[in-house]
Design a protein around this motif. Structure first.
Motif, mmCIF file in Angstrom:
data_model
loop_
_atom_site.group_PDB
_atom_site.id
_atom_site.type_symbol
_atom_site.label_atom_id
_atom_site.label_comp_id
_atom_site.label_asym_id
_atom_site.label_seq_id
_atom_site.Cartn_x
_atom_site.Cartn_y
_atom_site.Cartn_z
ATOM 1 N N SER A 10 0.824 -1.212 0.000
ATOM 2 C CA SER A 10 0.000 0.000 0.000
ATOM 3 C C SER A 10 0.856 1.258 0.000
ATOM 4 O O SER A 10 0.529 2.249 -0.676
ATOM 5 C CB SER A 10 -0.948 0.000 1.202
ATOM 6 O OG SER A 10 -0.229 -0.031 2.428
ATOM 7 N N SER A 11 1.978 1.241 0.721
ATOM 8 C CA SER A 11 2.860 2.411 0.763
ATOM 9 C C SER A 11 3.526 2.655 -0.581
ATOM 10 O O SER A 11 3.612 3.799 -1.051
ATOM 11 C CB SER A 11 3.927 2.230 1.844
ATOM 12 O OG SER A 11 3.354 2.165 3.129
ATOM 13 N N ILE A 12 3.981 1.579 -1.212
ATOM 14 C CA ILE A 12 4.667 1.717 -2.495
ATOM 15 C C ILE A 12 3.682 2.101 -3.595
ATOM 16 O O ILE A 12 3.958 2.968 -4.444
ATOM 17 C CB ILE A 12 5.409 0.420 -2.854
ATOM 18 C CG1 ILE A 12 6.517 0.148 -1.822
ATOM 19 C CG2 ILE A 12 6.004 0.514 -4.257
ATOM 20 C CD1 ILE A 12 7.505 1.271 -1.632
ATOM 21 N N GLU A 13 2.496 1.511 -3.584
ATOM 22 C CA GLU A 13 1.504 1.857 -4.606
ATOM 23 C C GLU A 13 1.003 3.286 -4.444
ATOM 24 O O GLU A 13 0.701 3.954 -5.441
ATOM 25 C CB GLU A 13 0.334 0.867 -4.552
ATOM 26 C CG GLU A 13 0.688 -0.499 -5.123
ATOM 27 C CD GLU A 13 -0.501 -1.433 -5.201
ATOM 28 O OE1 GLU A 13 -0.508 -2.310 -6.092
ATOM 29 O OE2 GLU A 13 -1.425 -1.300 -4.355
ATOM 30 N N GLN A 28 1.357 6.002 -7.502
ATOM 31 C CA GLN A 28 0.245 6.765 -8.070
ATOM 32 C C GLN A 28 0.522 8.264 -7.998
ATOM 33 O O GLN A 28 0.226 9.005 -8.939
ATOM 34 C CB GLN A 28 -1.054 6.442 -7.331
ATOM 35 C CG GLN A 28 -2.288 7.126 -7.926
ATOM 36 C CD GLN A 28 -2.540 6.725 -9.363
ATOM 37 O OE1 GLN A 28 -2.609 5.537 -9.689
ATOM 38 N NE2 GLN A 28 -2.676 7.722 -10.247
ATOM 39 N N ALA A 29 1.101 8.722 -6.882
ATOM 40 C CA ALA A 29 1.431 10.141 -6.745
ATOM 41 C C ALA A 29 2.475 10.561 -7.775
ATOM 42 O O ALA A 29 2.382 11.647 -8.371
ATOM 43 C CB ALA A 29 1.926 10.432 -5.334
ATOM 44 N N ALA A 30 3.475 9.706 -8.016
ATOM 45 C CA ALA A 30 4.497 10.002 -9.017
ATOM 46 C C ALA A 30 3.896 10.003 -10.424
ATOM 47 O O ALA A 30 4.251 10.841 -11.264
ATOM 48 C CB ALA A 30 5.629 8.984 -8.918
ATOM 49 N N LEU A 31 2.989 9.076 -10.674
ATOM 50 C CA LEU A 31 2.324 9.023 -11.972
ATOM 51 C C LEU A 31 1.528 10.305 -12.236
ATOM 52 O O LEU A 31 1.588 10.881 -13.333
ATOM 53 C CB LEU A 31 1.396 7.805 -12.019
ATOM 54 C CG LEU A 31 0.610 7.570 -13.303
ATOM 55 C CD1 LEU A 31 1.539 7.271 -14.477
ATOM 56 C CD2 LEU A 31 -0.376 6.418 -13.121
ATOM 57 N N ASP A 32 0.807 10.764 -11.230
ATOM 58 C CA ASP A 32 0.029 12.004 -11.372
ATOM 59 C C ASP A 32 0.945 13.196 -11.631
ATOM 60 O O ASP A 32 0.658 14.044 -12.493
ATOM 61 C CB ASP A 32 -0.806 12.250 -10.113
ATOM 62 C CG ASP A 32 -1.912 11.221 -9.924
ATOM 63 O OD1 ASP A 32 -2.265 10.539 -10.903
ATOM 64 O OD2 ASP A 32 -2.415 11.101 -8.791
#
Length: 324
Positions: free
Chosen positions: A141-144, A148-152
């Motif tokens: 959960s921490s890595i995902e 997602q934040a990096a993808l955004d």
């Protein structure tokens, strides 16, 4: 690729002006980004919008993972799947093919896309299932959450790059809706290189994708090569994310934006953790010189390539052809 300039440091760019509604502030930031891409090909981003709590959780998760027993990590070895996913042990790859194995261990994951197009078999390799360690609470959960934040953030940066290239802000939107996006957790163990025992965490290389977002811990060790052949330190800056241009973006801009050679030197007495996030376009995007980057006096210097095919070829030079 065009060489970086004779820079002596990496610029720090405050992103808050880009996120404002003030057109003047946004143009100033776009200009600063353009200058960074022309000179060093690297920049620090401050006020980038990614939660510091999410960043802290991701770094903590990485440290916990690499502290696991080796046999536990090897259960999700990259060889189990063969698709750039899972654990890679120390010296398991050579980023610079001219040197011995890198003095690092890594955990690879990527964006999973439900695509099965026989015209582009590399899709399977670029969007394979991720491998996750068992019995490690909160790790996934921490890595995902950070992924997602990096993808955004990466998609927002593409809009900024478009403006910096005198193009419509939304130019890249339609070719980054199903992007190749991959991330690594990397651990560099302590090691002191000597003249008789030279060893690097990562050998000299340029990144292959459009650009990379990099988290560093407080240890340092990243070095960039300027046009004079000198190695320039890129030390950690609190609450910042480093962005560097990759080969695809350099090709797209006709060499205008610099994909700068860099390496990582292990610290003599401290472990180092870093988390690079590599961002490209959709697999089937043709990387062909942008109109704003060529004219009669400066014709295109690179032949067009398909993004996914180009990336797969470059990755194969490090990982081998795998099973894809």
């Amino acid at each position: 690729m065009r060489k970086a300039g004779q820079f002596e440091s990496v610029p720090v760019i405050d992103m808050s002006g880009w996120f404002s509604m003030d057109n003047r502030s946004r143009k100033i930031i776009a200009g600063e980004v353009r200058n960074a891409c022309l000179s060093s090909g690297f920049m620090y981003l401050k006020n980038h919008g990614v939660s510091q709590d999410i960043i802290a959780d991701a770094k903590k998760a990485a440290k916990i993972f690499f502290s696991l027993p080796q046999q536990t990590k090897l259960k999700i070895h990259d060889d189990n799947l063969g698709y750039y996913r899972g654990y890679i042990p120390i010296e398991g790859e050579s980023t610079d093919p001219g040197t011995s194995g890198d003095l690092k261990e890594a955990f690879d994951l990527g964006l999973q896309l439900k695509i099965n197009d026989p015209q582009y078999p590399g899709y399977k390799r670029m969007s394979a299932p991720n491998l996750w360690p068992e019995d490690l609470p909160n790790f996934r959960s921490s890595i995902e959450a950070y992924f997602q934040a990096a993808l955004d953030l990466a998609k927002k940066l593409f809009r900024l790059f478009a403006v910096s290239l005198d193009m419509n802000e939304n130019y890249f939107d339609s070719i980054t809706d199903m992007p190749i996006a991959q991330m690594r957790l990397i651990h560099y163990p302590p090691f002191e290189s000597t003249d008789s025992n030279e060893k690097l965490g990562i050998g000299t290389h340029t990144d292959y994708e459009c650009f990379t977002l990099l988290l560093q811990d407080d240890t340092g060790g990243l070095e960039l090569m300027n046009s004079a052949g000198r190695w320039i330190d890129a030390p950690p800056i609190t609450d910042s994310i480093i962005v560097n241009i990759g080969e695809m973006m350099s090709r797209w801009t006709n060499g205008l934006f610099t994909a700068t050679p860099h390496r990582v030197r292990n610290h003599a007495f401290s472990d180092r953790i870093s988390i690079p996030f590599f961002f490209a376009t959709n697999y089937d995007t043709e990387i062909v010189c942008l109109e704003s980057c060529c004219d009669d006096l400066n014709p295109p210097q690179f032949k067009p390539v398909i993004a996914g095919d180009y990336l797969e070829e470059r990755l194969n030079s490090i990982y081998g052809s795998g099973v894809g």
